[in-house]
Design an enzyme around this catalytic site. Structure first.
Site, PDB file in Angstrom:
ATOM      1  CB  THR A 179      43.389 127.199 -81.364  1.00 44.78           C
ATOM      2  OG1 THR A 179      43.955 126.864 -80.096  1.00 44.78           O
ATOM      3  CG2 THR A 179      42.709 128.541 -81.257  1.00 44.78           C
ATOM      4  CB  CYS A 180      38.908 126.388 -84.928  1.00 42.87           C
ATOM      5  SG  CYS A 180      39.295 124.656 -85.182  1.00 42.87           S
ATOM      6  CB  ILE A 181      41.427 131.757 -83.740  1.00 42.13           C
ATOM      7  CG1 ILE A 181      42.886 131.499 -84.125  1.00 42.13           C
ATOM      8  CG2 ILE A 181      41.205 131.304 -82.305  1.00 42.13           C
ATOM      9  CD1 ILE A 181      43.876 132.316 -83.341  1.00 42.13           C
TER      10      ILE A 181
END
Length: 506
Positions: free
Chosen positions: A327-329
């Site tokens: 995840t790249c939040i």
């Protein structure tokens, strides 16, 4: 024979005997003088079953005298379900060289590995690798996509056997596409490394640790699609896997420290569960479940491809690197692979002698509302079958995923199960959905203004937040009233709750 609580529920509307016994406690007597084609069905609750599955389940067989008492006592004792041994190998220095090796605490990583990483996926345009040392952290890095421990299975599969871990060093993945667009979904953490990490967080590298930094450039326009970021993780795993191989060659006698992780069944204590909502909207919102190696790449199943349905992991499977985070939040709320490796709620519940911690139920957060409610109902159905007494639900980030986050809590709360929610909220991530079961929430926000920041792990899970969440859940199980929260974000309330929790829990 005394009537159990469940029997008492059945007897509520039964016009028969309610004095705590059924006839003589051993049989129902029917006297039929004359009849024809008679069919009788009678409930058997409350009657001792001398040859049923009750003994197999560890319950006392009331017809077996002293032996039954021994069986009951044995089942009521704490027992170790399974064990995992973690062996630590300290790293004193890290270098780039001609051959990967690990001797006398010095890790050397083969420079030509970047060529193999470059060739592993057609979406990769370039790969660079360097070492960030503790005394030279004022270096520029692209946005930080993931932080991972370096560990390998010496014996057994994830969650059992033995695992070797290098301590004092982590893998750091950063990246852009060919146009220079940072590989991130919203906010980015590119900049000076030492300024963009909130030190001391479980999901952030330690301040005094060495960093094997792998920077991956992917084809232009692929940063917001699943294959692009996935290729970046694949490239870094080429490097990590060779390091794992030299670590695996070590002997247990060479380890500096041994840690024993036990999964303990405490049958007389409340059964509790941790539900972790993980990103599953596709694009760069994905995770790999149960890879072959701790926090590895190969063998992991993307939760998006699994339909985001609930997947249960044993406690030691989580502590042994059962989740590889893609995840790249927003960087400050991001749960990196390193956070799952040392998840604070898992650690606290596993070591809490007052509860029977079952493990972690991971559920993906889809994009469409119809799918969100589908997987949320599966969460409710799963938990109903598990017969738990308390639950904590967490989610990373904020916004779209709060829809199913709220639904999970409602599904659990509607079963009469005490439930606590944990999320970043603050001001920017304030909940826009809710229900009557969301009366016990733990906010991860520590920013003074309540907004997100471009600093890795700042508003993510901490041991202190875990303490507040576990204490609140135990209060709810005990029937203690939880006071209503103020309508606006108030950072001082977090400190007050932490102080209260620390007074009774350590």
């Amino acid at each position: 024979m005394s009537i159990t609580n469940e029997t008492a529920k059945f007897l509520k509307d039964d016009p028969g005997k309610k004095d705590g016994s059924l006839s003589d406690g051993k049989a129902i007597i029917l006297d039929i003088k004359e009849g024809r084609n008679i069919h009788i069905e009678m409930p058997t609750y409350g009657i001792p079953a001398e040859n049923t599955a009750s003994a197999a389940l560890g319950r006392a067989d009331v017809s077996n005298g002293d032996t039954a008492g021994e069986q009951s006592e044995e089942y009521s004792q704490d027992r170790v379900r399974r064990t995992l041994k973690n062996y630590a190998f300290p790293v004193k220095d890290v270098k780039i060289g001609d051959k990967t090796s690990f001797d006398n605490g010095v890790l050397v990583v083969r420079k030509s590995l970047i060529q193999e990483a470059l060739a592993c996926n057609e979406l990769i345009a370039d790969v660079n690798m360097d070492v960030i040392t503790p005394d030279h952290q004022d270096v520029y890095v692209n946005t930080m996509m993931d932080v991972q421990p370096i560990a390998v299975k010496k014996e057994g599969e994830l969650g059992e056997g033995s695992t070797f871990e290098m301590t004092g060093v982590y893998m750091l993945l950063t990246g852009t596409d060919e146009d220079g667009l940072q590989t991130a979904e919203a906010n980015v953490s590119n900049g000076i490394y030492e300024d963009n990490v909130w030190w001391g967080r479980p999901g952030a590298p330690d301040k005094d640790a060495f960093i094997v930094h792998v920077d991956v450039t992917i084809k232009k326009g692929t940063g917001m699609e699943r294959p692009g970021p996935l290729a970046s993780h694949q490239a870094m795993d080429i490097v990590t896997q060779e390091i794992r191989k030299v670590l695996k060659e070590k002997e247990i006698e060479d380890a500096d420290k041994e840690r024993l992780y036990e999964e303990i069944d405490r049958p007389n204590k409340p059964r509790v569960l941790l539900v972790k909502e993980i990103m599953g909207q596709g694009a760069m919102h994905d995770n790999l479940i149960l890879p072959d190696e701790p926090c590895g790449f190969l063998g992991g199943r993307p939760n998006v491809d699994l339909g985001n349905v609930p997947v249960f992991l044993r406690t030691n499977e989580v502590r042994d690197g059962g989740i590889h985070a893609l995840t790249c939040i927003t960087p400050d709320t991001k749960e990196a692979s390193l956070l799952y490796w040392r998840e604070p709620i898992v650690k606290r519940l596993a070591e809490d002698e007052e509860v029977n911690f079952l493990g972690v139920l991971f559920v993906g957060s889809p994009q469409a509302n119809e799918e969100k409610f589908y997987v949320s109902k599966r969460v409710g159905a799963t938990i109903e079958a598990m017969n738990i007494d308390g639950c904590i639900v967490t989610t990373e980030g904020f916004g779209n995923n709060h829809i199913d986050f709220a639904s999970h809590i409602e599904q659990i709360g509607s079963l009469g199960i005490p439930v606590v929610g944990v999320s970043y909220c603050g001001v920017q991530g304030a909940l826009v959905v809710g229900n009557k079961y969301m009366d016990s929430m733990v906010d991860l926000c520590v920013s003074e203004d309540g907004n997100v920041e471009d600093i890795l792990a700042k508003n993510s899970m901490t041991p202190e937040a875990a303490l507040r969440a576990v204490t609140m859940m135990k209060n709810k199980i005990a029937g203690v009233k939880i006071n209503a929260a103020p309508k606006k974000y108030n950072g001082s309330l977090i400190e007050e709750n932490l102080s209260l929790a620390q007074e009774v829990c350590r």
